[in-house]
Structure formats: C-alpha cells, structure tokens
Design a protein around this motif. Sequence first.
Motif, mmCIF file in Angstrom:
data_model
loop_
_atom_site.group_PDB
_atom_site.id
_atom_site.type_symbol
_atom_site.label_atom_id
_atom_site.label_comp_id
_atom_site.label_asym_id
_atom_site.label_seq_id
_atom_site.Cartn_x
_atom_site.Cartn_y
_atom_site.Cartn_z
ATOM 1 N N TYR A 2 3.234 1.832 -1.942
ATOM 2 C CA TYR A 2 3.149 1.883 -3.268
ATOM 3 C C TYR A 2 1.943 2.446 -4.667
ATOM 4 O O TYR A 2 1.962 2.792 -5.760
ATOM 5 C CB TYR A 2 4.347 1.368 -4.111
ATOM 6 N N SER A 53 7.492 14.137 -8.026
ATOM 7 C CA SER A 53 6.163 13.013 -8.278
ATOM 8 C C SER A 53 5.369 12.104 -9.200
ATOM 9 O O SER A 53 5.284 13.125 -10.438
ATOM 10 C CB SER A 53 5.518 13.723 -6.817
ATOM 11 N N CYS A 54 4.505 11.395 -8.499
ATOM 12 C CA CYS A 54 3.660 10.856 -9.193
ATOM 13 C C CYS A 54 2.392 11.789 -10.117
ATOM 14 O O CYS A 54 2.187 11.513 -10.730
ATOM 15 C CB CYS A 54 3.193 9.616 -9.125
ATOM 16 N N ALA A 55 2.627 12.849 -8.645
ATOM 17 C CA ALA A 55 1.321 13.746 -9.449
ATOM 18 C C ALA A 55 1.844 14.629 -10.374
ATOM 19 O O ALA A 55 0.952 15.765 -10.953
ATOM 20 C CB ALA A 55 1.360 15.062 -8.720
ATOM 21 N N THR A 87 -0.278 4.616 -5.617
ATOM 22 C CA THR A 87 -0.215 5.531 -5.805
ATOM 23 C C THR A 87 0.519 6.439 -6.890
ATOM 24 O O THR A 87 0.639 6.270 -8.423
ATOM 25 C CB THR A 87 -0.020 7.220 -5.750
ATOM 26 N N ASP A 88 1.867 5.882 -6.835
ATOM 27 C CA ASP A 88 2.807 5.228 -8.133
ATOM 28 C C ASP A 88 2.697 4.545 -8.432
ATOM 29 O O ASP A 88 3.228 4.339 -10.525
ATOM 30 C CB ASP A 88 4.310 4.771 -6.731
ATOM 31 N N ARG A 90 0.255 3.136 -9.782
ATOM 32 C CA ARG A 90 -0.859 3.989 -11.110
ATOM 33 C C ARG A 90 0.163 4.678 -11.664
ATOM 34 O O ARG A 90 -0.462 4.535 -13.389
ATOM 35 C CB ARG A 90 -1.988 4.297 -9.994
ATOM 36 N N PHE A 91 0.335 5.354 -11.723
ATOM 37 C CA PHE A 91 0.924 6.666 -12.197
ATOM 38 C C PHE A 91 1.866 6.327 -13.004
ATOM 39 O O PHE A 91 2.072 6.145 -14.643
ATOM 40 C CB PHE A 91 2.175 7.656 -11.340
ATOM 41 N N HIS A 123 1.297 -0.617 -0.085
ATOM 42 C CA HIS A 123 -0.064 0.135 0.159
ATOM 43 C C HIS A 123 0.795 0.906 -0.030
ATOM 44 O O HIS A 123 0.181 2.257 -0.377
ATOM 45 C CB HIS A 123 -0.735 -0.042 1.207
#
Length: 245
Positions: free
Chosen positions: A25, A225-227, A27-28, A30-31, A23
């Motif tokens: 990672y 970042s992944c954003a 967001t990472d 998904r990116f 958990h």
Amino acid sequence: MTPRRFRLFDDLAHRYDLHTPAHHYGTDHRFVLEELGRAGPRILDVGCGTGVFLEKALAQGFDAYGTDVATGMVREAAAKVGDQRVRQEAMESLAAEDAYDGICALSWVINYAADAAAARDILRRFRRALKPGGRLLIQTAHAPNMDGRVLEDREDGPDGAADDIVFLFQFTATGADTALARYVYAGKALGELAWEEHPLAVADAGLLARLCGEVGLVNTRVFGSCARDPLGRSVSPWVLAEAPA
C-alpha cells in the motif's frame, strides 16, 4: 445493528500483516497523505486495521488517530502507535464534531455498511466530524467492474521461508451495487488455514459519490486509482469529497 465479526480481522489480526504486508500500500498511502494534507495535519483513519497507515502518517508529522470495530485490529494498531492514538469504535457510532482536517476509510471499509441508508448515515457522521474545508477520502469496492477472477498473493513467512504465506481472493458482483469478497489465508509453517466470505454493500463509486452530495459534502471526485485517473475498469476506485468551507 451489530457489525458482523470476521476472523481475518479479529482472531487472525496478528497474521494480517503477513498476508497483506505494508509494502502493498505504499503508493496508496502516499496518495492519501497528499490529499488529506492539503486540508491540515489532524486526520482520522476509520477502519484503521493494524495501524500501518497511522504509523506512516505519524512518521510524516500528521496528528493521526484511528478507529476500528475489530478488537484484534485495535490491539495490533495500538502496539504500533500507542493506545492514545487508536480506539475501538464502529463507523456507525462516530460522534465527533468539527474535529478533523481529514478523514479516510481505506480498503473497502465503507462497503461493510449494511446498505445505502446506513452508508448515508455514516457519511453524514464523517461530514460532521470534519472541520470546515476538511477532506474525506474513501476507497470503495466497485461491483460493476468485478469479473470473478481468482487472484493470489504469496509472501515470505515469519521465519523468512519463501512463499510460505498464501492469500487467495475473489471479488464477484452479486447485484448492481453489491458484491461478495472471498478470502483464503494459509500459513504453511504455522499450520494455519482459514477462509471467509465478506458481503459488500454500496459497492458502486457513482452511488457513493451521490450519497456524499446528499449529506452536504461538496467538490466530489471519483478516481480509478491513486494516479488520479478516470474510473475505467477499476474494482477499487477512490471517492474524494470536501466539507463546505
């Protein structure tokens, strides 16, 4: 050059998902799947670790494969995704040509290269392994932003005991593009304690981006970042590049 062996990646690979659970990672990952998926479904995860990302990629319909130099990590990954999806191989030995739509190297895998010359050769191998228009996504350490703070994660133990797993880590710049990562793992109920120092090279996102250009990769971008935000004060930015179409 023989890659250095680390206990956290080999002897203690079966504990890795305890102190670095999936958990962390979400967001990472998904990116990464969004960016690599723009090129196609066949992807390679270099330094795949315990196979957490591979498992997610396969669940989303990708034709995903992984490599890792550590015997323990390959064993754990194969248990998740099968022997046919993962193989033991150093990134310095990748010899595939026009084989993948996308390649990723997460969690600072590239920083275990010996130096900039070795990283350039690795990137050249990545470029050859990509199909025309394929995408490369690398998560890299960034020494200029490291401040030496000691950070801590606590996770439940394998028996559900709260805060039973403790992981301490510290990132310190040792030069303009070199760093030292220090890790302490403790499994209290398991009676386990280990610590290691991992020297990191090519720990500068700008340097890595330049090396991408030197091997013929194009459209290189750096994200903090992944954003997909600017580099800023990130110690773990992303470098995205493409093989020429």
